[in-house]
Design a protein around this motif. Structure first.
Motif: not given
Length: 446
Positions: A48-49, A227-247
């Motif tokens: 979406n960039s 992030m919604n703007i950057l990813l091309g998502l609706p502005e009212n989207t509430q983003l959640n992050i999947s659990q990430i593993t530390e390097p």
């Protein structure tokens, strides 16, 4: 006297009533929740960039210029057809005793078809194709660099949002713990085991934690919106992050990352291409000293009849073929300074590559050291977490036994709370530091 109601007034009142009913029973659009993995977020950002779409447009323009340079080697051709009518009011000419009488009017048609092909021009056409081809490759590397920048922006935002969400979890957990402590201290106060000041200390601690939570929520909303703007998502989207593993990656020697960066950074590859383009430009300017050889062919149609396709005898069709050798020998004394300027431009590109190489090395080294420090910080903070938990357990036991003061108990709780936040932030920082290191080597999207 009864008020006078018009039909418009009744309709307006009815519309207002319907609007109020709609407002009462209509719920505002709920924000959409969406959980993203890091790979999903990067893909959305790249797809979406608008920056990448602009980069593709520049590539298309460069390819078009390359195709135009190739077209220059094709023969040029032209065709024309014209009609002329002459009126001759004074059509009699006396020459001594003789006289020449011309018609009062005359028609003439002239058609020309010509083709011209350059046979030799000192390889200038070949150099033009090589130069535009090199610049096309530069445009493609611009797009590669833009992809790396967009991907890194997404990764950076992703980890920042993760850090905020993890910190909010720690805040919520600590609020639950401090609430339990407040209830316990109030019971102790009622039993006369602690003072009112001890209860107030816990309540003050809770207020400080709530203030931190307000700041975190404000930051979350800002990062989420960006992030919604950057990813091309609706502005009212509430983003959640999947659990990430530390390097958990052991760092290679610094020299390995430096070698990778020098071989893969698009900026350095672009400068290599620009150096080649500068050398091609020098050859092209030198080619101005060469003579040119071209072949041409022309066909004419000359008709003097009123009919554009007259019978034989009323028109002629000469055809000519020729070869032309030309040489602008004035370039022998005007071309020298042009060549010198082209050489200076090439030298500037070479120097610029040296400067860029030093900057790349510094960037890789800084990213490498930051990553190693981030990993070491995780190990140290994990130890401090264990120490803070043990300290908190001991002081909690002493506080229950009325051995330690409420101040000591609150300080232990604060130390554990701060250690937990620091560890979560350090894990996210280490993950981002790893991707920063990979980006500095030019391998982020490879």
């Amino acid at each position: 006297m009864k008020p006078y109601l018009t039909h418009k007034t009744v309709r307006a009142a009815g519309s207002i009533a319907m609007l109020l009913v709609a407002m009462l029973f209509t719920k505002p659009a709920a924000a959409q929740d969406r959980t993203l993995t890091l790979d999903e977020a990067v893909k959305l950002g790249l797809d979406n960039s608008k920056t990448l779409k602009l980069s593709q447009s520049r590539i298309d323009q460069a390819v078009s210029r390359f195709e135009q340079a190739k077209d220059q080697a094709l023969p040029s051709a032209s065709a024309s057809f014209g009609y002329n009518r002459a009126q001759i009011p004074a059509n009699k000419l006396n020459v001594g005793e003789e006289s020449l009488v011309l018609p009062t009017s005359a028609n003439a048609y002239l058609g020309i078809v010509s083709v011209n092909q350059v046979i030799w021009a000192g390889n200038r056409l070949r150099y033009a194709r090589e130069s535009t081809n090199l610049l096309t490759q530069v445009a493609r590397l611009d797009a590669v660099n833009d992809r790396d920048q967009i991907a890194y922006m997404v990764i950076d935002s992703y980890y920042n949002l993760y850090k905020v969400l993890q910190s909010k979890k720690v805040v919520d957990a600590n609020l639950a713990t401090i609430d339990a402590q407040i209830k316990q201290s109030q019971r102790f106060f009622e039993q006369g085991l602690v003072t009112k000041n001890d209860v107030l200390r816990f309540q003050l601690q809770r207020s400080n934690i709530e203030l931190n939570g307000i700041d975190l929520e404000s930051n979350r909303k800002i990062i989420n919106y960006n992030m919604n703007i950057l990813l091309g998502l609706p502005e009212n989207t509430q983003l959640n992050i999947s659990q990430i593993t530390e390097p958990n990656r052991d760092a290679l020697p610094l020299a390995a990352y430096l070698d990778t960066a020098l071989a893969n950074r698009p900026e350095l590859q672009q400068l290599d291409l620009r150096t080649q383009a500068a050398e091609t430009n020098i050859k092209s300017i030198k080619a101005n000293l060469s003579p040119t050889l071209s072949a041409s062919g022309s066909a004419y149609y000359v008709g003097i009849s009123g009919n554009p396709l007259p019978k034989s005898g009323n028109f002629i069709t000469p055809i000519s073929l020729g070869v032309t050798l030309g040489w602008n020998f004035g370039n022998l004394w005007t071309n020298k300074n042009k060549v010198n300027e082209a050489r200076l431009q090439r030298e500037e590109v070479v120097i610029n590559k040296g400067v860029t190489t030093d900057n790349v090395k510094n960037e890789v080294n800084q990213s490498y050291q930051n990553y190693k420090a981030a990993v070491d910080k995780i190990n140290l903070l994990q130890t401090s977490i264990n120490q803070a938990q043990e300290n908190n357990r001991i002081l909690e036991s002493k506080y229950r036994s009325n051995i330690s003061s409420a101040t000591d108990r609150a300080d232990a709780q604060t130390l554990l709370y701060q250690a937990q936040i620091n560890l979560e932030l350090a894990k996210a920082d280490a993950g981002l530091a790893y991707y920063t290191l990979i980006k500095s080597t030019g391998k982020l999207n490879k």
